[in-house]
Design a protein around this motif. Structure first.
Motif, mmCIF file in Angstrom:
data_model
loop_
_atom_site.group_PDB
_atom_site.id
_atom_site.type_symbol
_atom_site.label_atom_id
_atom_site.label_comp_id
_atom_site.label_asym_id
_atom_site.label_seq_id
_atom_site.Cartn_x
_atom_site.Cartn_y
_atom_site.Cartn_z
ATOM 1 N N ARG A 140 0.837 -1.205 0.000
ATOM 2 C CA ARG A 140 0.000 0.000 0.000
ATOM 3 C C ARG A 140 0.870 1.251 0.000
ATOM 4 N NH1 ARG A 140 -2.994 -1.497 3.989
ATOM 5 N NH2 ARG A 140 -2.281 -0.082 5.630
ATOM 6 N N HIS A 141 1.951 1.229 0.794
ATOM 7 C CA HIS A 141 2.868 2.372 0.829
ATOM 8 C C HIS A 141 3.561 2.551 -0.522
ATOM 9 C CE1 HIS A 141 3.173 1.415 5.409
ATOM 10 N NE2 HIS A 141 2.053 2.046 5.107
ATOM 11 N N LEU A 142 3.949 1.432 -1.133
ATOM 12 C CA LEU A 142 4.622 1.495 -2.433
ATOM 13 C C LEU A 142 3.674 2.039 -3.504
ATOM 14 C CD1 LEU A 142 7.076 0.860 -4.227
ATOM 15 C CD2 LEU A 142 6.249 -1.505 -4.397
ATOM 16 N N PRO A 184 8.265 13.418 -2.302
ATOM 17 C CA PRO A 184 6.839 13.484 -2.000
ATOM 18 C C PRO A 184 6.629 13.841 -0.531
ATOM 19 C CG PRO A 184 7.564 11.213 -1.977
ATOM 20 C CD PRO A 184 8.769 12.044 -2.362
ATOM 21 N N GLY A 185 5.396 14.160 -0.181
ATOM 22 C CA GLY A 185 5.097 14.483 1.212
ATOM 23 C C GLY A 185 3.823 15.297 1.317
ATOM 24 N N TYR A 186 3.690 15.991 2.434
ATOM 25 C CA TYR A 186 2.485 16.777 2.735
ATOM 26 C C TYR A 186 2.867 18.157 3.252
ATOM 27 C CZ TYR A 186 -0.328 12.420 2.798
ATOM 28 O OH TYR A 186 -0.953 11.245 2.471
ATOM 29 N N LEU A 187 2.039 19.133 2.937
ATOM 30 C CA LEU A 187 2.075 20.418 3.617
ATOM 31 C C LEU A 187 0.841 20.507 4.511
ATOM 32 C CD1 LEU A 187 3.210 23.085 0.971
ATOM 33 C CD2 LEU A 187 4.606 21.678 2.508
ATOM 34 N N ALA A 196 -5.068 10.752 11.647
ATOM 35 C CA ALA A 196 -5.904 10.668 10.453
ATOM 36 C C ALA A 196 -7.348 10.872 10.863
ATOM 37 C CB ALA A 196 -5.741 9.319 9.765
ATOM 38 N N VAL A 197 -8.068 11.653 10.086
ATOM 39 C CA VAL A 197 -9.503 11.843 10.295
ATOM 40 C C VAL A 197 -10.220 10.827 9.407
ATOM 41 C CG1 VAL A 197 -11.425 13.461 10.205
ATOM 42 C CG2 VAL A 197 -9.117 14.286 10.725
ATOM 43 N N HIS A 238 3.248 4.463 8.848
ATOM 44 C CA HIS A 238 1.961 4.717 8.206
ATOM 45 C C HIS A 238 1.716 6.197 7.946
ATOM 46 C CE1 HIS A 238 1.202 0.497 8.615
ATOM 47 N NE2 HIS A 238 1.387 0.572 9.919
ATOM 48 N N TRP A 239 2.742 7.018 8.143
ATOM 49 C CA TRP A 239 2.687 8.385 7.615
ATOM 50 C C TRP A 239 2.686 8.330 6.093
ATOM 51 C CZ3 TRP A 239 6.277 12.278 10.626
ATOM 52 C CH2 TRP A 239 5.937 12.262 11.993
ATOM 53 N N ILE A 240 3.192 7.221 5.541
ATOM 54 C CA ILE A 240 3.212 7.017 4.092
ATOM 55 C C ILE A 240 1.893 6.379 3.679
ATOM 56 C CG2 ILE A 240 4.366 5.838 2.172
ATOM 57 C CD1 ILE A 240 6.928 5.855 3.763
ATOM 58 N N GLY A 241 1.257 6.944 2.674
ATOM 59 C CA GLY A 241 0.050 6.334 2.134
ATOM 60 C C GLY A 241 -1.203 6.667 2.911
#
Length: 298
Positions: free
Chosen positions: A19-21, A193-196, A273-274, A240-243
Motif C-alpha cells: 500500500r505504501h509502495l 513526495p510528502g504533505y504540507l 488521520a480523520v 503509516h505516515w506514508i500512504g
C-alpha cells in the motif's frame, strides 16, 4: 487536494508495504523543478496488476517488502524507492548510499546511482519524504517547518537543488564513480513526495516552487485540538505516515485522547488521520490529516 490520494486504489492493498509502495508510485511532490523525477513517466502500464499479484501472494514479491519496517521513516522510504526502481520500473541500481570521502572524512553521500534503461543514461537520484507545517510570520510570510522544527522546507529545497543533486560534479565523486567504471556526466534527479499541513486558524502562503496538486493536511496546537470533536480521529504512527490509512474497526477515542495528552506532556508532535466509514465496505477510510503540536512548538 486533501490527504486522500486515489484511496480506492491504494486501500485495495492489504499488505502495508505494498500500500505504501502504491502511494509512492503516484504521490505528488513538494518541489517543482526540471530535475524532478516523476515515476509515472516510466512505470509499466500494468504496474498496478504487479502490485495486486504481490499483495495476493507476498512470497514472489521483492524480499524488501517482507522485511519489518525500519524505525526511521527515511530508511523505510529508501527501501520502497529501491523496489520502485528495480522491480517495478526495471532499472539497475549501480550505487546506493555511497559515501563520498575527502582526506579521510565524509563530505556527502549519493542516495542512488541508477541506469535509466529507457533513456540509456546514468542518473543520480537524491530522495526524501517530508512533512511540513506552515507557520505565519509577523511580516505576513509563511515558514514551513518539519515536526522537528530544525528542518525547514526552504532550507531542504535549497540543499537538494544546489548541493545534494550536484554532488556528482565534485572531483572526489568523479574519482569514486570511476572506481565503479561509471563515467559522467550523470543526470541529476530529485524525488520528494510528502504533505504540507496548513494552520487550522489562519492563512498560509504556499511557496511558488511547490506544485499546486501537493497533498495537504491541517495542523493545530494541542489545546485547540482538545476543543474539537476528535471522535473520528486515529493515531498515525510511522511508517503509516506514508500512504492512506484505513482500518476495519471504529476509531478508538480513548487512544486518541491519550495521544493528545502525550503531545502536551511530552512536547512531541503527533500525526492523526480523520476517518469516515465507507457504507459499502464498512471500512474506515482516511479523509484528512491533522498534526497536533505542543504549545512550545516550533
Amino acid at each position: 487536494m486533501n490527504a486522500n490520494l486515489a484511496s480506492e486504489l491504494i486501500n485495495s492493498y492489504h499488505t502495508p508495504a505494498i500500500r505504501h509502495l502504491a502511494w509512492l508510485c503516484q504521490a505528488p511532490q513538494l518541489i517543482h523543478s526540471p530535475i524532478t523525477f516523476v515515476p509515472a513517466r516510466y512505470l509499466p502500464a500494468h504496474y498496478a496488476d504487479i502490485l495486486k499479484a504481490w499483495d495476493r501472494n507476498i512470497e514472489p514479491a521483492p524480499a524488501l517488502l517482507s522485511e519489518p519496517p525500519q524505525r526511521r521513516l527515511g530508511f523505510y522510504f529508501e527501501r520502497l524507492y529501491q523496489v520502485l526502481l528495480e522491480d517495478l520500473i526495471g532499472w539497475p541500481i549501480l550505487l546506493k548510499n555511497q559515501q563520498i570521502q575527502s582526506s579521510g572524512r565524509t563530505i556527502g553521500e549519493l542516495d542512488f546511482v541508477v541506469h535509466n534503461v529507457k533513456d540509456n543514461r546514468v542518473e543520480h537520484h537524491e530522495i526524501a519524504i517530508k512533512f511540513y507545517l506552515g507557520v505565519s510570520e509577523l511580516d505576513g510570510s509563511t515558514l514551513w517547518y518539519g515536526p522537528n522544527a530544525r528542518d525547514r522546507l526552504d532550507l531542504k529545497t535549497t540543499n537538494l537543488l544546489e548541493k545534494q543533486s550536484r554532488r556528482t560534479e565534485l572531483p572526489e565523486t568523479i574519482a569514486l564513480l570511476s572506481e565503479s567504471h561509471i563515467t559522467g556526466p550523470l543526470t541529476a534527479r530529485i524525488f520528494m513526495p510528502g504533505y504540507l499541513f496548513y494552520p487550522d486558524d489562519q492563512p498560509a502562503i504556499t511557496p511558488e516552487y511547490v506544485p499546486a496538486d501537493h497533498l495537504r493536511g491541517r495542523w493545530m496546537y494541542a489545546h485547540d485540538a482538545r476543543a474539537k470533536d476528535t471522535s473520528q480521529w486515529v493515531v498515525l504512527n510511522k511508517p503509516h505516515w506514508i500512504g492512506n490509512w484505513f482500518q476495519t474497526e471504529p476509531p478508538d477515542t480513548e487512544h486518541t485522547q491519550e495521544a493528545l495528552e502525550r503531545v502536551e506532556n511530552k512536547s512531541v508532535p503527533q500525526l492523526f488521520a480523520v476517518m469516515r466509514q465507507d457504507q459499502q465496505t464498512e471500512h474506515w477510510l482516511e479523509t484528512d490529516r491533522v498534526f497536533v503540536v505542543p504549545g512550545t512548538w516550533p
